[in-house]
Motif scaffolding. Structure first.
Motif, short mmCIF file in Angstrom:
data_model
loop_
_atom_site.label_atom_id
_atom_site.label_comp_id
_atom_site.label_asym_id
_atom_site.label_seq_id
_atom_site.Cartn_x
_atom_site.Cartn_y
_atom_site.Cartn_z
N LEU A 117 26.95 30.15 48.83
CA LEU A 117 27.42 31.26 47.99
C LEU A 117 28.90 31.09 47.68
N ASP A 118 29.26 31.43 46.44
CA ASP A 118 30.67 31.44 46.05
C ASP A 118 31.22 32.86 46.03
N GLY A 129 33.25 37.83 40.27
CA GLY A 129 32.49 38.34 41.41
C GLY A 129 33.41 38.81 42.51
N TYR A 130 32.80 39.36 43.56
CA TYR A 130 33.55 39.84 44.70
C TYR A 130 33.66 38.72 45.74
N ASP A 169 34.45 37.48 51.59
CA ASP A 169 35.11 38.11 52.75
C ASP A 169 34.84 39.60 52.83
N LEU A 170 34.39 40.21 51.75
CA LEU A 170 34.14 41.65 51.71
C LEU A 170 32.74 42.03 52.22
N PHE A 171 31.89 41.03 52.49
CA PHE A 171 30.48 41.31 52.79
C PHE A 171 30.00 40.56 54.03
N ASN A 172 28.96 41.12 54.63
CA ASN A 172 28.21 40.41 55.66
C ASN A 172 27.02 39.78 54.98
N TYR A 173 26.74 38.55 55.32
CA TYR A 173 25.57 37.88 54.75
C TYR A 173 25.04 36.90 55.80
N GLU A 200 30.48 40.91 32.49
CA GLU A 200 31.02 39.96 31.53
C GLU A 200 30.85 38.53 32.04
N ASP A 201 30.79 37.59 31.11
CA ASP A 201 30.59 36.19 31.46
C ASP A 201 31.69 35.64 32.36
#
Length: 179
Positions: A39-40, A23-24, A27-31, A18-19
């Motif tokens: 990134l937001d 997003g997630y 803090d939940l991901f490694n990047y 949905e518009d």
């Protein structure tokens, strides 16, 4: 088998974002550190993409059974999705009673001049596609926009009289309605 991930409804339906989806949290991901500050959020995690790719591969197996296919990978954007999709089809074939022999060919579409869409579609690597005659063709494209480019490509491929043409897409960009 035209399978587009942002399509709704039925077995071929996909994931609708949905518009207003926030997003997630990052803090939940490694990047990679070089993305820090750029990134937001994460809209679609890699695991979701890989799971969806496997589902599309299963749909292809169901639709084609053990018929051989010629995969037309639309470069440049479709390369990774195509490689992942072909790998999943091969893995599923090894673990089932049907095997799908595949040949992969690469084409590149140019319908933009700078950042503007043009009426002309140039298909690089598809000058002589007579090898498609009587074959099952799977066109793999990562992102389908308006569909205009895909319709033109389908007409071009149809001219070589394949037995069947299917399209697998990972994402379909929604077009905003003009008032």
């Amino acid at each position: 088998m035209t399978d587009v991930a942002l399509q709704s409804g039925g077995r071929r339906g996909g994931i609708v974002i949905e518009d207003d989806w926030p997003g997630y949290s990052l803090d939940l991901f490694n990047y990679p550190a070089h993305y820090s500050g750029d990134l937001d959020c994460v809209i679609v995690p890699h695991g979701v993409i890989m799971d969806r790719t496997e589902r599309i591969a299963r749909n292809i197996m169901d639709d084609l059974g053990d018929h051989d296919i010629v995969v037309l990978c639309v470069l440049k954007g479709g390369y990774q999705f195509c490689a992942d999709l072909v790998d999943r089809i091969k893995a599923l074939s090894r673990n089932s009673n049907c095997t799908i022999p595949m040949r992969v060919h690469f084409i590149r579409l140019k319908s933009y001049l700078n950042d503007q869409s043009t009426e002309d579609l140039h298909i690089l690597g598809a000058e002589d596609m007579s090898f498609l005659a009587g074959k099952n063709v799977l066109i793999v494209e990562a992102i389908v926009g308006t569909g205009k480019t895909m319709k033109t490509l389908l007409k071009h491929v149809e001219a070589f009289k394949p037995k069947m043409i299917k399209v697998a897409g990972l994402d379909r960009r929604r077009e905003t309605k003009r008032e």
